[in-house]
Design a protein around this motif. Structure first.
Motif, PDB file in Angstrom:
ATOM      1  N   GLN A  12       0.805  -1.206  -0.136  1.00  0.00           N
ATOM      2  CA  GLN A  12      -0.164   0.018  -0.118  1.00  0.00           C
ATOM      3  C   GLN A  12       0.946   1.200   0.217  1.00  0.00           C
ATOM      4  OE1 GLN A  12      -3.482  -0.079   0.029  1.00  0.00           O
ATOM      5  NE2 GLN A  12      -2.902  -2.344  -0.467  1.00  0.00           N
ATOM      6  N   VAL A  13       0.382   2.342  -0.374  1.00  0.00           N
ATOM      7  CA  VAL A  13       1.082   3.555  -0.379  1.00  0.00           C
ATOM      8  C   VAL A  13       1.612   3.824   1.231  1.00  0.00           C
ATOM      9  CG1 VAL A  13       0.691   6.282  -0.345  1.00  0.00           C
ATOM     10  CG2 VAL A  13      -0.301   4.706  -2.147  1.00  0.00           C
ATOM     11  N   GLY A  14       2.667   4.342   1.214  1.00  0.00           N
ATOM     12  CA  GLY A  14       3.328   4.726   2.471  1.00  0.00           C
ATOM     13  C   GLY A  14       4.037   3.294   3.203  1.00  0.00           C
ATOM     14  N   ASP A  15       3.819   2.213   2.528  1.00  0.00           N
ATOM     15  CA  ASP A  15       4.422   1.025   3.127  1.00  0.00           C
ATOM     16  C   ASP A  15       5.864   1.040   2.633  1.00  0.00           C
ATOM     17  OD1 ASP A  15       1.770  -1.466   2.816  1.00  0.00           O
ATOM     18  OD2 ASP A  15       2.285   0.260   4.190  1.00  0.00           O
ATOM     19  N   SER A  16       6.521   0.014   3.564  1.00  0.00           N
ATOM     20  CA  SER A  16       8.103  -0.475   3.048  1.00  0.00           C
ATOM     21  C   SER A  16       8.055  -1.818   2.640  1.00  0.00           C
ATOM     22  CB  SER A  16       8.993  -0.135   4.405  1.00  0.00           C
ATOM     23  OG  SER A  16       8.776   1.131   4.902  1.00  0.00           O
ATOM     24  N   LEU A  17       9.392  -1.915   1.790  1.00  0.00           N
ATOM     25  CA  LEU A  17       9.564  -3.236   1.338  1.00  0.00           C
ATOM     26  C   LEU A  17      11.075  -3.286   0.767  1.00  0.00           C
ATOM     27  CD1 LEU A  17       7.910  -5.597   0.253  1.00  0.00           C
ATOM     28  CD2 LEU A  17       7.933  -4.320  -1.912  1.00  0.00           C
ATOM     29  N   ARG A  18      11.577  -4.413   1.253  1.00  0.00           N
ATOM     30  CA  ARG A  18      13.079  -4.481   1.197  1.00  0.00           C
ATOM     31  C   ARG A  18      13.387  -5.516  -0.201  1.00  0.00           C
ATOM     32  NH1 ARG A  18      18.034  -6.595   4.899  1.00  0.00           N
ATOM     33  NH2 ARG A  18      17.044  -8.761   4.377  1.00  0.00           N
ATOM     34  N   LEU A  19      14.094  -4.981  -1.042  1.00  0.00           N
ATOM     35  CA  LEU A  19      14.587  -5.908  -2.218  1.00  0.00           C
ATOM     36  C   LEU A  19      15.839  -6.589  -1.764  1.00  0.00           C
ATOM     37  CD1 LEU A  19      13.491  -4.036  -5.347  1.00  0.00           C
ATOM     38  CD2 LEU A  19      12.104  -5.313  -4.004  1.00  0.00           C
ATOM     39  N   ALA A  20      16.329  -7.654  -2.398  1.00  0.00           N
ATOM     40  CA  ALA A  20      17.425  -8.334  -2.010  1.00  0.00           C
ATOM     41  C   ALA A  20      17.975  -8.834  -3.572  1.00  0.00           C
ATOM     42  CB  ALA A  20      17.326  -9.331  -1.000  1.00  0.00           C
ATOM     43  N   CYS A  21      19.086  -8.983  -3.864  1.00  0.00           N
ATOM     44  CA  CYS A  21      19.701  -9.362  -4.973  1.00  0.00           C
ATOM     45  C   CYS A  21      21.079  -9.996  -4.511  1.00  0.00           C
ATOM     46  CB  CYS A  21      20.069  -8.302  -5.926  1.00  0.00           C
ATOM     47  SG  CYS A  21      20.817  -8.919  -7.488  1.00  0.00           S
ATOM     48  N   ALA A  22      20.982 -11.485  -4.834  1.00  0.00           N
ATOM     49  CA  ALA A  22      21.948 -12.016  -4.403  1.00  0.00           C
ATOM     50  C   ALA A  22      22.856 -12.569  -5.596  1.00  0.00           C
ATOM     51  CB  ALA A  22      21.511 -13.759  -4.052  1.00  0.00           C
ATOM     52  N   ALA A  23      23.997 -12.550  -5.512  1.00  0.00           N
ATOM     53  CA  ALA A  23      25.098 -12.690  -6.565  1.00  0.00           C
ATOM     54  C   ALA A  23      25.786 -14.058  -6.437  1.00  0.00           C
ATOM     55  CB  ALA A  23      25.891 -11.529  -6.827  1.00  0.00           C
ATOM     56  N   SER A  24      26.286 -14.670  -7.484  1.00  0.00           N
ATOM     57  CA  SER A  24      27.186 -15.625  -7.451  1.00  0.00           C
ATOM     58  C   SER A  24      28.407 -15.097  -8.151  1.00  0.00           C
ATOM     59  CB  SER A  24      26.477 -16.941  -8.474  1.00  0.00           C
ATOM     60  OG  SER A  24      26.284 -16.480  -9.743  1.00  0.00           O
TER      61      SER A  24
END
Length: 126
Positions: A12-24
């Motif tokens: 929703q608007v105003g929420d937070s989210l964390r993206l992750a990117c794993a590398a080999s």
């Protein structure tokens, strides 16, 4: 280098989210890479979001400055994008990218990143 992005979703608007990117990345080379996040909304061009260099220098797009935080954990070969105060205009597929040769003047240009993850969709609903 192979990149795997995760963490997208519907918020929703105003929420937070964390993206992750794993590398080999083998042989301890991950720490040498510049890592970036880009996004692409439907019908729009790919847009720079943030980047973190091997020396932890960070650059943000003006549109996310103060709301998004990029970080890296070299021990885990992972780069993160912490997103807060999300807006509907943040809705896009988010891609992580890596480069071992990019120069400072090109950090926001997606053409200079050689390695890309598959993208993760972030949808911000109002």
């Amino acid at each position: 280098v192979q990149l795997q992005a995760s963490g997208g979703g519907l918020v929703q608007v105003g929420d937070s989210l964390r993206l992750a990117c794993a590398a080999s990345a083998s042989g301890g080379t991950f720490s040498r890479y510049t890592l970036g996040w880009f996004r692409q909304a439907p019908g729009k061009e790919r847009e720079f979001v943030a980047t973190i260099r091997y020396n932890n220098n960070i650059v943000y797009a003006d549109s996310v400055k103060g709301r998004f935080t990029i970080s890296r954990d070299n021990a885990k070969n992972t780069v993160y994008l912490q997103m807060s105060s999300l807006k509907p205009e943040d809705t896009a597929v988010y891609y992580c990218a890596a480069s071992s040769t990019i120069i400072s003047s090109s950090l926001s240009n997606h053409r200079f990143y050689a390695y890309w993850g598959q993208g993760t969709l972030v949808t911000v609903s109002s």
